[in-house]
Design a protein around this motif. Sequence first.
Motif, short mmCIF file in Angstrom:
data_model
loop_
_atom_site.label_atom_id
_atom_site.label_comp_id
_atom_site.label_asym_id
_atom_site.label_seq_id
_atom_site.Cartn_x
_atom_site.Cartn_y
_atom_site.Cartn_z
N THR A 8 43.60 61.78 -32.64
CA THR A 8 44.08 63.03 -32.60
C THR A 8 44.68 63.57 -33.74
O THR A 8 44.79 64.58 -34.35
CB THR A 8 45.12 63.23 -31.12
N ASN A 9 45.68 62.38 -34.05
CA ASN A 9 46.67 62.69 -35.34
C ASN A 9 45.77 62.79 -36.73
O ASN A 9 45.81 63.54 -37.67
CB ASN A 9 47.52 61.88 -35.69
N VAL A 10 44.63 62.29 -36.74
CA VAL A 10 43.88 62.46 -38.01
C VAL A 10 43.01 63.53 -37.96
O VAL A 10 42.80 64.17 -38.96
CB VAL A 10 42.70 60.96 -38.20
N HIS A 11 42.35 64.10 -36.48
CA HIS A 11 41.99 65.37 -36.62
C HIS A 11 42.80 66.30 -37.09
O HIS A 11 42.26 67.49 -38.03
CB HIS A 11 41.34 65.52 -35.31
N LYS A 12 44.08 66.40 -36.58
CA LYS A 12 45.05 67.26 -36.89
C LYS A 12 45.28 67.48 -38.52
O LYS A 12 45.15 68.45 -39.23
CB LYS A 12 46.45 67.20 -36.36
N CYS A 13 45.41 66.16 -39.20
CA CYS A 13 45.56 65.96 -40.44
C CYS A 13 44.56 66.62 -41.20
O CYS A 13 44.67 67.45 -42.35
CB CYS A 13 45.54 64.54 -40.86
N LEU A 14 43.08 66.36 -40.95
CA LEU A 14 42.09 66.85 -41.75
C LEU A 14 41.96 68.26 -41.40
O LEU A 14 41.59 68.99 -42.59
CB LEU A 14 40.78 66.08 -41.06
N MET A 15 42.14 68.83 -40.35
CA MET A 15 42.12 70.29 -40.24
C MET A 15 43.09 70.96 -41.00
O MET A 15 42.80 71.99 -41.49
CB MET A 15 42.14 70.52 -38.77
N GLN A 16 44.31 70.47 -40.73
CA GLN A 16 45.45 71.03 -41.54
C GLN A 16 45.18 71.02 -43.21
O GLN A 16 45.73 71.77 -43.83
CB GLN A 16 46.90 70.27 -41.13
N SER A 17 44.33 69.80 -43.68
CA SER A 17 44.21 70.20 -45.12
C SER A 17 43.37 71.00 -45.60
O SER A 17 43.59 71.44 -46.47
CB SER A 17 43.50 68.41 -45.43
N ILE A 18 42.45 71.41 -44.56
CA ILE A 18 41.69 72.78 -45.00
C ILE A 18 42.67 74.10 -44.80
O ILE A 18 42.43 74.85 -45.61
CB ILE A 18 40.31 72.92 -43.84
N VAL A 19 43.28 74.10 -43.46
CA VAL A 19 44.04 75.28 -43.38
C VAL A 19 44.94 75.54 -44.54
O VAL A 19 45.22 76.56 -44.93
CB VAL A 19 44.86 75.51 -42.13
N ASN A 20 45.67 74.55 -44.99
CA ASN A 20 46.60 74.39 -46.13
C ASN A 20 46.12 74.63 -47.49
O ASN A 20 46.87 74.66 -48.43
CB ASN A 20 47.70 73.34 -45.85
#
Length: 140
Positions: free
Chosen positions: A80-92
């Motif tokens: 879950t945390n890796v998914h969040k991190c990868l997705m946030q890297s795109i959004v940010n």
Amino acid sequence: MISGFSTIATTVVILLCITVAQGTDCSALASAGNCSFYDCLSAKFSCGQRGYPLFRGRRYCCRFMNQSESFTTAGQAWITNVHKCLMQSIVNSALYNDANTHCSEFGNLEFENRPKCYIDNGFCTNIFLSDQCQNFNQIE
């Protein structure tokens, strides 16, 4: 039909994805680590079925989520945390707010961020060194 969901539930999920995509802000899905983030991203940038968000991003996100039951509790949290991190890297990233971004650029960005997201979220402790390598053996 999405594996494990009824036809009605699948329809609701698709409608939610379309509604979110029309607003073009996928950040709430990214913050939750929700694999539907990639549907939203694909719609926002008109990537199509073979574009990175659906062909790679969503595909591997769903694969990990579908296999998460075979991971330990720590392994599930890592997923879950890796998914969040990868997705946030795109959004940010600047790419997310640039209408001229090519869909393949998201794949390059996630590839660059993957080692940091893996390590920062406990790959060495929760995956590689998990009891009897249970979590490590689940990663294909």
